[in-house]
Design a protein around this motif. Structure first.
Motif, PDB file in Angstrom:
ATOM      1  N   MET A   1      32.108  44.835  20.737  1.00 47.87           N
ATOM      2  CA  MET A   1      32.241  45.928  21.686  1.00 47.87           C
ATOM      3  C   MET A   1      32.698  45.354  23.026  1.00 47.87           C
ATOM      4  SD  MET A   1      29.415  48.865  22.622  1.00 47.87           S
ATOM      5  CE  MET A   1      29.221  49.306  20.902  1.00 47.87           C
ATOM      6  N   ASN A   2      33.756  45.943  23.624  1.00 44.77           N
ATOM      7  CA  ASN A   2      34.293  45.348  24.845  1.00 44.77           C
ATOM      8  C   ASN A   2      33.397  45.627  26.053  1.00 44.77           C
ATOM      9  OD1 ASN A   2      35.015  47.869  26.126  1.00 44.77           O
ATOM     10  ND2 ASN A   2      36.766  47.988  24.727  1.00 44.77           N
ATOM     11  N   ASP A   3      33.694  44.888  27.154  1.00 46.25           N
ATOM     12  CA  ASP A   3      32.819  44.919  28.333  1.00 46.25           C
ATOM     13  C   ASP A   3      32.719  46.308  28.954  1.00 46.25           C
ATOM     14  OD1 ASP A   3      32.323  42.264  27.992  1.00 46.25           O
ATOM     15  OD2 ASP A   3      33.813  41.583  29.449  1.00 46.25           O
ATOM     16  N   LYS A   4      33.854  47.006  29.083  1.00 48.97           N
ATOM     17  CA  LYS A   4      33.828  48.322  29.720  1.00 48.97           C
ATOM     18  C   LYS A   4      33.007  49.316  28.912  1.00 48.97           C
ATOM     19  CE  LYS A   4      37.938  48.290  32.648  1.00 48.97           C
ATOM     20  NZ  LYS A   4      39.222  48.953  32.973  1.00 48.97           N
ATOM     21  N   LYS A   5      33.135  49.250  27.599  1.00 50.91           N
ATOM     22  CA  LYS A   5      32.356  50.166  26.767  1.00 50.91           C
ATOM     23  C   LYS A   5      30.865  49.886  26.917  1.00 50.91           C
ATOM     24  CE  LYS A   5      32.221  52.271  22.193  1.00 50.91           C
ATOM     25  NZ  LYS A   5      32.829  52.340  20.843  1.00 50.91           N
ATOM     26  N   MET A   6      30.500  48.607  26.975  1.00 56.02           N
ATOM     27  CA  MET A   6      29.099  48.256  27.159  1.00 56.02           C
ATOM     28  C   MET A   6      28.599  48.685  28.539  1.00 56.02           C
ATOM     29  SD  MET A   6      27.627  47.166  24.526  1.00 56.02           S
ATOM     30  CE  MET A   6      26.129  46.915  25.467  1.00 56.02           C
ATOM     31  N   GLN A   7      29.443  48.542  29.566  1.00 59.95           N
ATOM     32  CA  GLN A   7      29.069  48.999  30.907  1.00 59.95           C
ATOM     33  C   GLN A   7      28.778  50.498  30.897  1.00 59.95           C
ATOM     34  OE1 GLN A   7      32.544  46.385  32.723  1.00 59.95           O
ATOM     35  NE2 GLN A   7      31.554  47.530  34.362  1.00 59.95           N
ATOM     36  N   LEU A   8      29.622  51.249  30.211  1.00 60.02           N
ATOM     37  CA  LEU A   8      29.442  52.689  30.129  1.00 60.02           C
ATOM     38  C   LEU A   8      28.174  53.048  29.353  1.00 60.02           C
ATOM     39  CD1 LEU A   8      33.163  53.613  29.473  1.00 60.02           C
ATOM     40  CD2 LEU A   8      31.796  54.494  31.380  1.00 60.02           C
ATOM     41  N   ILE A   9      27.941  52.361  28.252  1.00 60.51           N
ATOM     42  CA  ILE A   9      26.755  52.631  27.447  1.00 60.51           C
ATOM     43  C   ILE A   9      25.483  52.370  28.249  1.00 60.51           C
ATOM     44  CG2 ILE A   9      25.383  51.609  25.565  1.00 60.51           C
ATOM     45  CD1 ILE A   9      27.826  51.743  23.811  1.00 60.51           C
ATOM     46  N   HIS A  10      25.444  51.245  28.968  1.00 52.13           N
ATOM     47  CA  HIS A  10      24.252  50.927  29.761  1.00 52.13           C
ATOM     48  C   HIS A  10      24.069  51.929  30.905  1.00 52.13           C
ATOM     49  CE1 HIS A  10      22.840  47.272  27.869  1.00 52.13           C
ATOM     50  NE2 HIS A  10      24.083  46.820  27.803  1.00 52.13           N
ATOM     51  N   ALA A  11      25.178  52.340  31.526  1.00 54.63           N
ATOM     52  CA  ALA A  11      25.083  53.322  32.608  1.00 54.63           C
ATOM     53  C   ALA A  11      24.608  54.667  32.077  1.00 54.63           C
ATOM     54  CB  ALA A  11      26.436  53.467  33.296  1.00 54.63           C
ATOM     55  N   GLY A  12      25.181  55.103  30.964  1.00 52.57           N
ATOM     56  CA  GLY A  12      24.775  56.372  30.377  1.00 52.57           C
ATOM     57  C   GLY A  12      23.317  56.360  29.959  1.00 52.57           C
ATOM     58  N   MET A  13      22.894  55.272  29.339  1.00 55.72           N
ATOM     59  CA  MET A  13      21.517  55.154  28.890  1.00 55.72           C
ATOM     60  C   MET A  13      20.549  55.213  30.072  1.00 55.72           C
ATOM     61  SD  MET A  13      20.029  52.186  26.439  1.00 55.72           S
ATOM     62  CE  MET A  13      20.720  50.943  27.531  1.00 55.72           C
ATOM     63  N   ARG A  14      20.906  54.537  31.144  1.00 57.06           N
ATOM     64  CA  ARG A  14      20.038  54.546  32.322  1.00 57.06           C
ATOM     65  C   ARG A  14      19.926  55.950  32.922  1.00 57.06           C
ATOM     66  NH1 ARG A  14      21.106  50.983  37.842  1.00 57.06           N
ATOM     67  NH2 ARG A  14      19.614  52.101  39.153  1.00 57.06           N
ATOM     68  N   TYR A  55      22.749  55.267  20.459  1.00 60.01           N
ATOM     69  CA  TYR A  55      21.777  55.115  19.376  1.00 60.01           C
ATOM     70  C   TYR A  55      22.319  54.200  18.277  1.00 60.01           C
ATOM     71  CZ  TYR A  55      18.502  58.536  21.173  1.00 60.01           C
ATOM     72  OH  TYR A  55      17.573  59.190  21.945  1.00 60.01           O
ATOM     73  N   ARG A  56      23.561  54.385  17.912  1.00 59.08           N
ATOM     74  CA  ARG A  56      24.145  53.529  16.873  1.00 59.08           C
ATOM     75  C   ARG A  56      24.101  52.064  17.279  1.00 59.08           C
ATOM     76  NH1 ARG A  56      29.538  56.995  15.612  1.00 59.08           N
ATOM     77  NH2 ARG A  56      28.675  58.444  14.093  1.00 59.08           N
ATOM     78  N   HIS A  57      24.458  51.803  18.524  1.00 57.17           N
ATOM     79  CA  HIS A  57      24.500  50.427  19.020  1.00 57.17           C
ATOM     80  C   HIS A  57      23.148  49.745  18.851  1.00 57.17           C
ATOM     81  CE1 HIS A  57      25.194  46.987  21.616  1.00 57.17           C
ATOM     82  NE2 HIS A  57      24.186  47.361  22.383  1.00 57.17           N
ATOM     83  N   TYR A  58      22.094  50.422  19.230  1.00 59.97           N
ATOM     84  CA  TYR A  58      20.775  49.796  19.165  1.00 59.97           C
ATOM     85  C   TYR A  58      20.210  49.750  17.757  1.00 59.97           C
ATOM     86  CZ  TYR A  58      20.467  48.920  24.060  1.00 59.97           C
ATOM     87  OH  TYR A  58      20.707  48.396  25.293  1.00 59.97           O
ATOM     88  N   ARG A 223      29.117  56.084  11.358  1.00 60.24           N
ATOM     89  CA  ARG A 223      28.354  54.886  11.679  1.00 60.24           C
ATOM     90  C   ARG A 223      29.039  53.637  11.101  1.00 60.24           C
ATOM     91  NH1 ARG A 223      23.027  55.689   9.317  1.00 60.24           N
ATOM     92  NH2 ARG A 223      23.843  54.677   7.460  1.00 60.24           N
ATOM     93  N   LEU A 224      29.556  53.759   9.888  1.00 61.49           N
ATOM     94  CA  LEU A 224      30.280  52.639   9.283  1.00 61.49           C
ATOM     95  C   LEU A 224      31.545  52.315  10.067  1.00 61.49           C
ATOM     96  CD1 LEU A 224      30.018  53.253   5.436  1.00 61.49           C
ATOM     97  CD2 LEU A 224      29.164  51.291   6.697  1.00 61.49           C
ATOM     98  N   ARG A 225      32.246  53.350  10.508  1.00 65.80           N
ATOM     99  CA  ARG A 225      33.443  53.129  11.323  1.00 65.80           C
ATOM    100  C   ARG A 225      33.097  52.326  12.579  1.00 65.80           C
ATOM    101  NH1 ARG A 225      34.577  58.847  11.155  1.00 65.80           N
ATOM    102  NH2 ARG A 225      35.898  59.387   9.383  1.00 65.80           N
ATOM    103  N   GLU A 226      32.014  52.743  13.237  1.00 67.21           N
ATOM    104  CA  GLU A 226      31.577  52.076  14.462  1.00 67.21           C
ATOM    105  C   GLU A 226      31.275  50.607  14.185  1.00 67.21           C
ATOM    106  OE1 GLU A 226      30.141  51.920  18.556  1.00 67.21           O
ATOM    107  OE2 GLU A 226      31.315  53.431  17.493  1.00 67.21           O
ATOM    108  N   TRP A 227      30.576  50.358  13.071  1.00 67.56           N
ATOM    109  CA  TRP A 227      30.226  48.981  12.702  1.00 67.56           C
ATOM    110  C   TRP A 227      31.490  48.141  12.516  1.00 67.56           C
ATOM    111  CZ3 TRP A 227      25.620  46.296  11.776  1.00 67.56           C
ATOM    112  CH2 TRP A 227      25.771  45.044  11.162  1.00 67.56           C
ATOM    113  N   ILE A 228      32.426  48.665  11.747  1.00 70.81           N
ATOM    114  CA  ILE A 228      33.659  47.913  11.460  1.00 70.81           C
ATOM    115  C   ILE A 228      34.438  47.657  12.742  1.00 70.81           C
ATOM    116  CG2 ILE A 228      35.899  48.038  10.293  1.00 70.81           C
ATOM    117  CD1 ILE A 228      34.415  49.754   8.121  1.00 70.81           C
ATOM    118  N   THR A 229      34.579  48.676  13.569  1.00 69.17           N
ATOM    119  CA  THR A 229      35.361  48.566  14.801  1.00 69.17           C
ATOM    120  C   THR A 229      34.777  47.546  15.762  1.00 69.17           C
ATOM    121  OG1 THR A 229      36.032  50.877  14.585  1.00 69.17           O
ATOM    122  CG2 THR A 229      36.323  49.859  16.748  1.00 69.17           C
TER     123      THR A 229
END
Length: 294
Positions: A1-14, A55-58, A223-229
């Motif tokens: 998972m790239n940095d920007k996507k992770m930044q967005l996920i952490h911001a959204g989660m917070r 949720y999928r990520h975690y 969910r499988l798509r997300e895993w593969i990607t």
């Protein structure tokens, strides 16, 4: 998972954990993440899709690390139960906002797809604990293993509550051993009294292993798509896996599906996945009932 996507996920989660899903806007999310709205829509079509991705990520991170401990490190059932608790502590304590989201019941307050995902993952986790508990304590406990898994899971959530909302210091190693010792006490009492189980494992297994409707199937495919990607590094292999997954899902969805084609694509996907055991496990879990044994 790239940095920007992770930044967005952490911001959204917070924001979803501290404020509220409905009141947190896309603009709030990108401002906190330090990225543009364009970057948000490169990765997610909506807030809802972001929520599902969180949720999928975690869930997948937890299962991947657990799978590695189980199959690469050859741990005993008792060691695996301790490791599983420590992994959950690690994920929760690293990102407390994630637990705040769960405590707020966000998974059950939105679309059916998100609710299905949460229920399937909860069942998947309980099934894993049920199997390890049966392996540890033997067949005499098997009828009560799901009850034990549920009670262990409930105890762990209570300690998470104290750690998050009361800022009570928790050491994951100490907590994991303490809880498994309490499980020992629980099992001893059940076996001594020959207690009848409350939970029937048959209620859990369909939700865990065989989504019965197209909506649940689609959720699992996503969910499988997300895993593969996010986890298959070779672009060529990733494309081939995604194409095979789409073709297989399409053929299964036909009124007069061709069993030979389905079997061939199923076998081809397994070949492409190679030694990626977590991916193969999820794939087989989803499509096993759709394919005739070879």
């Amino acid at each position: 998972m790239n940095d920007k996507k992770m930044q967005l996920i952490h911001a959204g989660m917070r924001l979803f954990g501290e404020k509220d899903y409905h009141t947190a806007s896309v603009q709030d999310i990108v401002s906190l993440a330090g990225v543009s709205k364009g970057a948000f829509y490169q990765h997610f079509q909506s807030k809802e899709e972001m929520l599902v991705s969180i949720y999928r990520h975690y869930f997948e991170r937890f299962h991947a690390e657990l799978h590695e401990a189980q199959f690469k490190l050859s741990r005993s059932p008792r060691e695996l139960l301790i490791i599983a608790i420590q992994l959950q502590c690690k994920l929760v304590f690293e990102d407390k906002a994630f637990l705040c989201m769960i405590m707020k019941g966000i998974a059950f307050s939105h679309t059916q797809a998100l609710s299905d995902l949460f229920l399937q993952e909860s069942a998947r986790s309980l099934k894993w604990y049920q199997d390890r508990i049966t392996e540890l304590y033997g067949p005499a406990l098997a009828p009560n293993a799901l009850d034990c898994a549920g009670m262990l899971n409930g105890l762990l959530k209570e300690y998470f509550f104290f750690a998050i909302f009361h800022n009570h210091p928790m050491d994951s190693a100490t907590l994991s051993i303490y809880l498994i010792e309490r499980l020992d006490d629980l099992v001893q009492g059940i076996l001594h009294r020959k207690t009848e189980p409350i939970l029937n494992p048959s209620y859990l297994h369909p939700a865990y292993a065989n989504p019965s409707d197209g909506h649940s199937l689609q959720t699992s495919i996503e969910r499988l798509r997300e895993w593969i990607t996010t986890r298959v590094d070779d672009p060529q292999c990733s494309r081939a896996l995604l194409q095979t997954l789409e073709a297989l899902a399409s053929e299964i969805g036909k009124e007069q599906a061709n069993g030979i084609i389905i079997q061939g694509m199923y076998n081809y996907f397994i070949t492409l996945a190679k030694e990626n055991k977590p991916l193969i496990e999820q794939f087989e879990q989803l499509f096993r009932s759709k394919v005739q044994p070879t």
